[in-house]
Design a protein around this motif. Structure first.
Motif, PDB file in Angstrom:
ATOM      1  N   LYS A   7       0.859  -1.191   0.000  1.00 15.71           N
ATOM      2  CA  LYS A   7       0.000   0.000   0.000  1.00 15.71           C
ATOM      3  C   LYS A   7       0.889   1.232   0.000  1.00 15.71           C
ATOM      4  CE  LYS A   7      -4.090  -1.834   2.383  1.00 15.71           C
ATOM      5  NZ  LYS A   7      -5.039  -1.637   3.523  1.00 15.71           N
ATOM      6  N   LEU A   8       0.886   1.973  -1.080  1.00  9.61           N
ATOM      7  CA  LEU A   8       1.737   3.149  -1.198  1.00  9.61           C
ATOM      8  C   LEU A   8       1.230   4.308  -0.345  1.00  9.61           C
ATOM      9  CD1 LEU A   8       2.475   3.144  -5.017  1.00  9.61           C
ATOM     10  CD2 LEU A   8       4.157   2.927  -3.171  1.00  9.61           C
ATOM     11  N   LEU A   9       2.198   5.064   0.165  1.00  8.45           N
ATOM     12  CA  LEU A   9       1.925   6.294   0.890  1.00  8.45           C
ATOM     13  C   LEU A   9       2.399   7.478   0.050  1.00  8.45           C
ATOM     14  CD1 LEU A   9       3.396   5.175   4.342  1.00  8.45           C
ATOM     15  CD2 LEU A   9       0.995   5.077   3.632  1.00  8.45           C
ATOM     16  N   LEU A  10       1.888   8.655   0.372  1.00  5.85           N
ATOM     17  CA  LEU A  10       2.341   9.850  -0.341  1.00  5.85           C
ATOM     18  C   LEU A  10       3.853  10.026  -0.211  1.00  5.85           C
ATOM     19  CD1 LEU A  10      -0.441  12.452   0.555  1.00  5.85           C
ATOM     20  CD2 LEU A  10       0.008  11.442  -1.700  1.00  5.85           C
ATOM     21  N   SER A  11       4.363   9.682   0.968  1.00  2.00           N
ATOM     22  CA  SER A  11       5.787   9.865   1.246  1.00  2.00           C
ATOM     23  C   SER A  11       6.681   8.895   0.463  1.00  2.00           C
ATOM     24  CB  SER A  11       6.065   9.704   2.742  1.00  2.00           C
ATOM     25  OG  SER A  11       5.627   8.425   3.182  1.00  2.00           O
ATOM     26  N   ASP A  12       6.079   7.936  -0.240  1.00  4.80           N
ATOM     27  CA  ASP A  12       6.872   7.008  -1.049  1.00  4.80           C
ATOM     28  C   ASP A  12       7.264   7.621  -2.394  1.00  4.80           C
ATOM     29  OD1 ASP A  12       4.847   4.279   0.142  1.00  4.80           O
ATOM     30  OD2 ASP A  12       6.857   4.889   0.801  1.00  4.80           O
ATOM     31  N   SER A  13       6.731   8.773  -2.707  1.00  7.51           N
ATOM     32  CA  SER A  13       7.098   9.438  -3.960  1.00  7.51           C
ATOM     33  C   SER A  13       8.591   9.733  -3.977  1.00  7.51           C
ATOM     34  CB  SER A  13       6.324  10.742  -4.109  1.00  7.51           C
ATOM     35  OG  SER A  13       4.946  10.504  -4.268  1.00  7.51           O
ATOM     36  N   GLY A  14       9.189   9.585  -5.162  1.00  5.36           N
ATOM     37  CA  GLY A  14      10.616   9.875  -5.280  1.00  5.36           C
ATOM     38  C   GLY A  14      11.185   9.229  -6.517  1.00  5.36           C
ATOM     39  N   PHE A  15      12.485   9.328  -6.626  1.00  7.42           N
ATOM     40  CA  PHE A  15      13.219   8.756  -7.761  1.00  7.42           C
ATOM     41  C   PHE A  15      13.948   7.523  -7.252  1.00  7.42           C
ATOM     42  CE2 PHE A  15      14.592   8.762 -11.929  1.00  7.42           C
ATOM     43  CZ  PHE A  15      15.965   8.837 -12.092  1.00  7.42           C
ATOM     44  N   TYR A  16      13.593   6.365  -7.781  1.00  7.55           N
ATOM     45  CA  TYR A  16      14.130   5.099  -7.309  1.00  7.55           C
ATOM     46  C   TYR A  16      15.189   4.585  -8.293  1.00  7.55           C
ATOM     47  CZ  TYR A  16      10.523   5.011  -3.769  1.00  7.55           C
ATOM     48  OH  TYR A  16       9.736   5.322  -2.686  1.00  7.55           O
ATOM     49  N   LEU A  17      16.304   4.217  -7.741  1.00  4.79           N
ATOM     50  CA  LEU A  17      17.422   3.766  -8.561  1.00  4.79           C
ATOM     51  C   LEU A  17      17.872   2.377  -8.150  1.00  4.79           C
ATOM     52  CD1 LEU A  17      19.328   7.111  -8.472  1.00  4.79           C
ATOM     53  CD2 LEU A  17      18.739   5.961 -10.592  1.00  4.79           C
ATOM     54  N   CYS A  18      18.058   1.535  -9.130  1.00  2.00           N
ATOM     55  CA  CYS A  18      18.629   0.219  -8.912  1.00  2.00           C
ATOM     56  C   CYS A  18      20.093   0.278  -9.335  1.00  2.00           C
ATOM     57  CB  CYS A  18      17.878  -0.812  -9.740  1.00  2.00           C
ATOM     58  SG  CYS A  18      18.488  -2.504  -9.584  1.00  2.00           S
ATOM     59  N   ALA A  19      20.947  -0.462  -8.657  1.00  2.00           N
ATOM     60  CA  ALA A  19      22.361  -0.471  -9.010  1.00  2.00           C
ATOM     61  C   ALA A  19      22.935  -1.856  -8.753  1.00  2.00           C
ATOM     62  CB  ALA A  19      23.122   0.577  -8.207  1.00  2.00           C
ATOM     63  N   TRP A  20      24.014  -2.139  -9.470  1.00  3.19           N
ATOM     64  CA  TRP A  20      24.743  -3.369  -9.191  1.00  3.19           C
ATOM     65  C   TRP A  20      26.218  -3.047  -9.009  1.00  3.19           C
ATOM     66  CZ3 TRP A  20      28.763  -5.955 -11.570  1.00  3.19           C
ATOM     67  CH2 TRP A  20      29.141  -5.485 -12.836  1.00  3.19           C
ATOM     68  N   SER A  21      26.878  -3.955  -8.278  1.00  2.00           N
ATOM     69  CA  SER A  21      28.305  -3.803  -8.075  1.00  2.00           C
ATOM     70  C   SER A  21      28.912  -5.170  -7.837  1.00  2.00           C
ATOM     71  CB  SER A  21      28.579  -2.893  -6.872  1.00  2.00           C
ATOM     72  OG  SER A  21      29.961  -2.775  -6.629  1.00  2.00           O
ATOM     73  N   ALA A  22      30.175  -5.300  -8.158  1.00  2.00           N
ATOM     74  CA  ALA A  22      30.916  -6.475  -7.728  1.00  2.00           C
ATOM     75  C   ALA A  22      31.305  -6.258  -6.278  1.00  2.00           C
ATOM     76  CB  ALA A  22      32.146  -6.662  -8.602  1.00  2.00           C
ATOM     77  N   ASP A  23      31.514  -7.321  -5.560  1.00  2.00           N
ATOM     78  CA  ASP A  23      31.835  -7.198  -4.137  1.00  2.00           C
ATOM     79  C   ASP A  23      33.321  -6.901  -3.941  1.00  2.00           C
ATOM     80  OD1 ASP A  23      31.486  -9.279  -1.161  1.00  2.00           O
ATOM     81  OD2 ASP A  23      31.338  -7.110  -1.459  1.00  2.00           O
ATOM     82  N   LEU A  24      33.714  -5.726  -4.442  1.00  2.00           N
ATOM     83  CA  LEU A  24      35.097  -5.286  -4.331  1.00  2.00           C
ATOM     84  C   LEU A  24      35.084  -3.848  -3.832  1.00  2.00           C
ATOM     85  CD1 LEU A  24      36.389  -6.637  -7.753  1.00  2.00           C
ATOM     86  CD2 LEU A  24      36.898  -7.584  -5.477  1.00  2.00           C
ATOM     87  N   PRO A  25      36.061  -3.453  -3.042  1.00  2.00           N
ATOM     88  CA  PRO A  25      36.017  -2.110  -2.446  1.00  2.00           C
ATOM     89  C   PRO A  25      36.178  -0.978  -3.433  1.00  2.00           C
ATOM     90  CG  PRO A  25      38.099  -3.191  -1.959  1.00  2.00           C
ATOM     91  CD  PRO A  25      37.226  -4.221  -2.599  1.00  2.00           C
ATOM     92  N   ASN A  26      36.754  -1.189  -4.573  1.00  2.00           N
ATOM     93  CA  ASN A  26      36.998  -0.094  -5.504  1.00  2.00           C
ATOM     94  C   ASN A  26      36.241  -0.264  -6.812  1.00  2.00           C
ATOM     95  OD1 ASN A  26      38.392  -2.287  -6.366  1.00  2.00           O
ATOM     96  ND2 ASN A  26      40.256  -1.210  -6.882  1.00  2.00           N
ATOM     97  N   TYR A  27      35.172  -1.028  -6.789  1.00  2.00           N
ATOM     98  CA  TYR A  27      34.478  -1.314  -8.045  1.00  2.00           C
ATOM     99  C   TYR A  27      33.479  -0.225  -8.416  1.00  2.00           C
ATOM    100  CZ  TYR A  27      32.875  -4.335 -11.800  1.00  2.00           C
ATOM    101  OH  TYR A  27      32.605  -4.861 -13.025  1.00  2.00           O
ATOM    102  N   GLY A  28      32.775   0.319  -7.421  1.00  2.00           N
ATOM    103  CA  GLY A  28      31.771   1.334  -7.720  1.00  2.00           C
ATOM    104  C   GLY A  28      30.478   0.719  -8.205  1.00  2.00           C
ATOM    105  N   TYR A  29      29.507   1.579  -8.455  1.00  2.00           N
ATOM    106  CA  TYR A  29      28.190   1.149  -8.877  1.00  2.00           C
ATOM    107  C   TYR A  29      27.954   1.422 -10.348  1.00  2.00           C
ATOM    108  CZ  TYR A  29      26.313   0.960  -4.064  1.00  2.00           C
ATOM    109  OH  TYR A  29      26.044   0.655  -2.763  1.00  2.00           O
ATOM    110  N   THR A  30      27.105   0.583 -10.943  1.00  2.00           N
ATOM    111  CA  THR A  30      26.484   0.910 -12.216  1.00  2.00           C
ATOM    112  C   THR A  30      24.998   1.019 -11.943  1.00  2.00           C
ATOM    113  OG1 THR A  30      28.164  -0.278 -13.488  1.00  2.00           O
ATOM    114  CG2 THR A  30      26.083   0.209 -14.586  1.00  2.00           C
ATOM    115  N   PHE A  31      24.449   2.172 -12.257  1.00  2.00           N
ATOM    116  CA  PHE A  31      23.051   2.446 -11.953  1.00  2.00           C
ATOM    117  C   PHE A  31      22.145   2.217 -13.159  1.00  2.00           C
ATOM    118  CE2 PHE A  31      22.834   4.320  -7.751  1.00  2.00           C
ATOM    119  CZ  PHE A  31      24.142   4.703  -7.507  1.00  2.00           C
ATOM    120  N   GLY A  32      20.898   1.860 -12.847  1.00  2.00           N
ATOM    121  CA  GLY A  32      19.870   1.877 -13.866  1.00  2.00           C
ATOM    122  C   GLY A  32      19.454   3.313 -14.142  1.00  2.00           C
ATOM    123  N   SER A  33      18.526   3.466 -15.050  1.00  2.00           N
ATOM    124  CA  SER A  33      18.105   4.803 -15.467  1.00  2.00           C
ATOM    125  C   SER A  33      17.067   5.405 -14.536  1.00  2.00           C
ATOM    126  CB  SER A  33      17.571   4.762 -16.895  1.00  2.00           C
ATOM    127  OG  SER A  33      16.569   3.773 -17.002  1.00  2.00           O
ATOM    128  N   GLY A  34      16.601   4.638 -13.548  1.00  2.00           N
ATOM    129  CA  GLY A  34      15.719   5.193 -12.534  1.00  2.00           C
ATOM    130  C   GLY A  34      14.242   5.123 -12.864  1.00  2.00           C
TER     131      GLY A  34
END
Lengths: 113, 114
Positions: free
Chosen positions: A80-107
């Motif tokens: 059940k969505l609330l008004l406060s759930d509005s926003g920009f949602y981003l999915c990302a993936w990363s390898a489990d390495l400390p210096n790999y960083g993220y690759t994000f989806g387009s949101g």
């Protein structure tokens, strides 16, 4: 090469309706997967992350849940969505390495009305 | 709670000017990334710095990691309108689960006027 797909791009939902946002990754196996929410073009708040199938860690208590039914699929849901759930949602993936960083989806721009 | 504060929050400059964006924390990070985000899109990774004191250059962008690995700066020389966007720093630290988590900064919105 690795790619990440996130959909839908925009979504307008009434208060109290359910939510399902999907994210899939291609070109890599066993990625770490993340859901972030961004408010008003500012910093990102980590909502959930997953290091494997069925493994979900929640960072912030809220009206949302996440699931990882397959290795490269990450789903963000709400019953059940609330008004406060509005926003920009981003999915990302990363390898489990400390210096790999993220690759994000387009949101996904979610507006709860 | 780990926090990454960025300054300034907003910056509007003329094309050709130089600028520096700062990312500060009281926590030590194993690495730090800088991202640029354009409206309606996800952030794109620009650089990762790992070693204290490390300096990396990406064309007109210079990134520096603090000696104590608690802070970082991004310097842009001769800014161009194409540099416009939201700049985010993100620090990596090892979570209790054994995986790495990234804490994002508050963001700096840059606008370069032609």
């Amino acid at each position: 090469s690795q790619t990440i797909h996130q959909w839908p791009a925009t979504l307008v939902q009434p208060v109290g309706s359910p939510l399902s946002l999907e994210c899939t990754v291609e070109g890599t196996s066993n990625p770490n997967l993340y859901w972030y929410r961004q408010a008003a073009g500012r910093g990102l708040q980590l909502l959930f992350y997953s290091v494997g199938i069925g493994q979900i860690s929640s960072e912030v208590p809220q009206n949302l849940s996440a699931s990882r039914p397959q290795d490269r699929q990450f789903i963000l849901s709400s019953k059940k969505l609330l008004l406060s759930d509005s926003g920009f949602y981003l999915c990302a993936w990363s390898a489990d390495l400390p210096n790999y960083g993220y690759t994000f989806g387009s949101g996904t721009r979610l507006t709860v009305v | 709670t780990q926090l990454l504060e960025q300054s300034p929050q907003f910056l509007s400059i003329q094309e050709g000017e130089n600028l520096t964006v700062y990312c500060n924390s009281s926590s030590v990070f194993s690495s730090l990334q800088w991202y640029r985000q354009e409206p309606g899109e996800g952030p794109v990774l620009l650089v990762t710095v790992v070693t204290g004191g490390e300096v990396k250059k990406l064309k007109r962008l210079t990134f520096q990691f603090g000696d104590a690995r608690k802070d970082s700066s991004l310097h842009i020389t001769a800014a161009q309108p194409g540099d416009t966007g939201l700049y985010l720093c993100a620090g990596a630290s090892l979570a209790l689960s054994g995986t790495y988590k990234y804490i994002f900064g508050t963001g700096t919105r840059l606008k370069v006027l032609a």
